[in-house]
Scaffold this motif. Sequence first.
Motif, PDB file in Angstrom:
ATOM      1  N   UNK A   5      42.211  47.283  54.597  1.00 14.91           N
ATOM      2  CA  UNK A   5      41.721  45.924  54.838  1.00 14.91           C
ATOM      3  C   UNK A   5      41.011  45.325  53.627  1.00 14.91           C
ATOM      4  N   UNK A   6      40.637  46.146  52.645  1.00 15.01           N
ATOM      5  CA  UNK A   6      39.885  45.657  51.495  1.00 15.01           C
ATOM      6  C   UNK A   6      40.766  44.869  50.536  1.00 15.01           C
ATOM      7  N   UNK A   7      42.023  45.242  50.418  1.00 15.42           N
ATOM      8  CA  UNK A   7      42.918  44.616  49.448  1.00 15.42           C
ATOM      9  C   UNK A   7      43.963  43.774  50.178  1.00 15.42           C
ATOM     10  N   UNK A   8      44.151  42.547  49.684  1.00 17.45           N
ATOM     11  CA  UNK A   8      45.117  41.650  50.320  1.00 17.45           C
ATOM     12  C   UNK A   8      46.525  42.226  50.244  1.00 17.45           C
ATOM     13  N   UNK A   9      47.301  41.956  51.258  1.00 18.54           N
ATOM     14  CA  UNK A   9      48.683  42.446  51.325  1.00 18.54           C
ATOM     15  C   UNK A   9      49.512  41.968  50.141  1.00 18.54           C
ATOM     16  N   UNK A  10      49.283  40.737  49.687  1.00 15.30           N
ATOM     17  CA  UNK A  10      50.052  40.223  48.550  1.00 15.30           C
ATOM     18  C   UNK A  10      49.756  41.013  47.280  1.00 15.30           C
ATOM     19  N   UNK A  11      48.523  41.478  47.135  1.00 19.94           N
ATOM     20  CA  UNK A  11      48.156  42.282  45.964  1.00 19.94           C
ATOM     21  C   UNK A  11      48.870  43.622  46.005  1.00 19.94           C
ATOM     22  N   UNK A  12      48.859  44.271  47.153  1.00 21.33           N
ATOM     23  CA  UNK A  12      49.532  45.558  47.301  1.00 21.33           C
ATOM     24  C   UNK A  12      51.034  45.392  47.055  1.00 21.33           C
ATOM     25  N   UNK A  13      51.593  44.313  47.569  1.00 17.66           N
ATOM     26  CA  UNK A  13      53.016  44.046  47.362  1.00 17.66           C
ATOM     27  C   UNK A  13      53.326  43.889  45.875  1.00 17.66           C
ATOM     28  N   UNK A  14      52.479  43.205  45.144  1.00 14.72           N
ATOM     29  CA  UNK A  14      52.727  43.028  43.706  1.00 14.72           C
ATOM     30  C   UNK A  14      52.639  44.369  42.972  1.00 14.72           C
ATOM     31  N   UNK A  15      51.719  45.243  43.378  1.00 17.07           N
ATOM     32  CA  UNK A  15      51.631  46.582  42.780  1.00 17.07           C
ATOM     33  C   UNK A  15      52.897  47.375  43.077  1.00 17.07           C
ATOM     34  N   UNK A  16      53.372  47.242  44.315  1.00 19.29           N
ATOM     35  CA  UNK A  16      54.581  47.965  44.728  1.00 19.29           C
ATOM     36  C   UNK A  16      55.785  47.511  43.905  1.00 19.29           C
ATOM     37  N   UNK A  17      55.905  46.216  43.677  1.00 19.55           N
ATOM     38  CA  UNK A  17      57.006  45.679  42.874  1.00 19.55           C
ATOM     39  C   UNK A  17      56.937  46.252  41.462  1.00 19.55           C
ATOM     40  N   UNK A  18      55.753  46.267  40.875  1.00 21.06           N
ATOM     41  CA  UNK A  18      55.594  46.820  39.529  1.00 21.06           C
ATOM     42  C   UNK A  18      55.937  48.309  39.501  1.00 21.06           C
ATOM     43  N   UNK A 101      47.672  53.681  40.780  1.00 25.68           N
ATOM     44  CA  UNK A 101      46.901  52.983  41.813  1.00 25.68           C
ATOM     45  C   UNK A 101      45.432  52.863  41.443  1.00 25.68           C
ATOM     46  N   UNK A 102      44.878  53.919  40.868  1.00 25.95           N
ATOM     47  CA  UNK A 102      43.477  53.889  40.452  1.00 25.95           C
ATOM     48  C   UNK A 102      43.241  52.759  39.453  1.00 25.95           C
ATOM     49  N   UNK A 103      44.107  52.648  38.457  1.00 32.90           N
ATOM     50  CA  UNK A 103      43.959  51.588  37.460  1.00 32.90           C
ATOM     51  C   UNK A 103      44.054  50.209  38.111  1.00 32.90           C
ATOM     52  N   UNK A 104      45.015  50.040  39.005  1.00 32.73           N
ATOM     53  CA  UNK A 104      45.173  48.748  39.679  1.00 32.73           C
ATOM     54  C   UNK A 104      43.958  48.419  40.553  1.00 32.73           C
ATOM     55  N   UNK A 105      43.447  49.424  41.275  1.00 28.77           N
ATOM     56  CA  UNK A 105      42.284  49.187  42.140  1.00 28.77           C
ATOM     57  C   UNK A 105      41.046  48.832  41.324  1.00 28.77           C
ATOM     58  N   UNK A 106      40.843  49.486  40.196  1.00 35.41           N
ATOM     59  CA  UNK A 106      39.666  49.196  39.366  1.00 35.41           C
ATOM     60  C   UNK A 106      39.735  47.788  38.801  1.00 35.41           C
ATOM     61  N   UNK A 107      40.894  47.377  38.330  1.00 35.48           N
ATOM     62  CA  UNK A 107      41.061  46.010  37.831  1.00 35.48           C
ATOM     63  C   UNK A 107      40.793  45.014  38.961  1.00 35.48           C
ATOM     64  N   UNK A 108      41.366  45.286  40.114  1.00 34.42           N
ATOM     65  CA  UNK A 108      41.195  44.406  41.276  1.00 34.42           C
ATOM     66  C   UNK A 108      39.719  44.289  41.665  1.00 34.42           C
ATOM     67  N   UNK A 109      39.041  45.427  41.798  1.00 35.51           N
ATOM     68  CA  UNK A 109      37.632  45.423  42.209  1.00 35.51           C
ATOM     69  C   UNK A 109      36.730  44.793  41.157  1.00 35.51           C
ATOM     70  N   UNK A 110      36.993  45.075  39.890  1.00 36.05           N
ATOM     71  CA  UNK A 110      36.183  44.462  38.823  1.00 36.05           C
ATOM     72  C   UNK A 110      36.351  42.946  38.814  1.00 36.05           C
ATOM     73  N   UNK A 111      37.577  42.459  39.035  1.00 36.96           N
ATOM     74  CA  UNK A 111      37.793  41.011  39.099  1.00 36.96           C
ATOM     75  C   UNK A 111      37.104  40.395  40.311  1.00 36.96           C
ATOM     76  N   UNK A 112      37.153  41.076  41.431  1.00 36.49           N
ATOM     77  CA  UNK A 112      36.461  40.563  42.631  1.00 36.49           C
ATOM     78  C   UNK A 112      34.960  40.522  42.398  1.00 36.49           C
ATOM     79  N   UNK A 113      34.434  41.552  41.754  1.00 34.12           N
ATOM     80  CA  UNK A 113      32.994  41.657  41.534  1.00 34.12           C
ATOM     81  C   UNK A 113      32.508  40.536  40.608  1.00 34.12           C
ATOM     82  N   UNK A 114      33.253  40.278  39.529  1.00 31.78           N
ATOM     83  CA  UNK A 114      32.800  39.244  38.579  1.00 31.78           C
ATOM     84  C   UNK A 114      32.988  37.842  39.141  1.00 31.78           C
ATOM     85  N   UNK A 115      33.847  37.677  40.128  1.00 27.65           N
ATOM     86  CA  UNK A 115      34.085  36.358  40.728  1.00 27.65           C
ATOM     87  C   UNK A 115      33.204  36.089  41.941  1.00 27.65           C
ATOM     88  N   UNK A 116      32.184  36.895  42.129  1.00 29.32           N
ATOM     89  CA  UNK A 116      31.282  36.698  43.282  1.00 29.32           C
ATOM     90  C   UNK A 116      30.379  35.525  43.064  1.00 29.32           C
TER      91      UNK A 116
END
Length: 116
Positions: A5-18, A101-116
């Motif tokens: 639930x933490x990561x949007x489905x569209x984000x996971x889909x884009x990771x899957x495509x890559x 996945x770890x790299x993608x999650x860290x980028x995702x979380x860091x972007x969410x954190x800085x956009x708070x």
Amino acid sequence: MMPKEIIEETTITSWEVEFKRDINSYSLDVTTTYPDESAEDSTSIQYFRHIRNSISHSKCTYVEKNNKQYVIFKDENPGNNSQRCEIKMPTSDAGRIMEFLYQKMMIYLNNRWKNR
């Protein structure tokens, strides 16, 4: 693993495509009975969903065959136990996928954190 639930489905889909652009560099043995998935078409498999479910429900096993180590991820639809997916891969490939996945999650979380 993070709750789905933490990561949007569209984000996971884009990771899957890559990830699927490089799918042939992995040694994956897949069996699936999920609708819209086929073991013959590796791009039809929702790898991250199945691996995430397998880990979160403790349905992973390690096996050795011919002195090689493998991990098997098993996912089953609790609402319809005829829908199953099993993904077997060398442990080295599991490590590569987890690193991706770890790299993608860290980028995702860091972007969410800085956009708070």
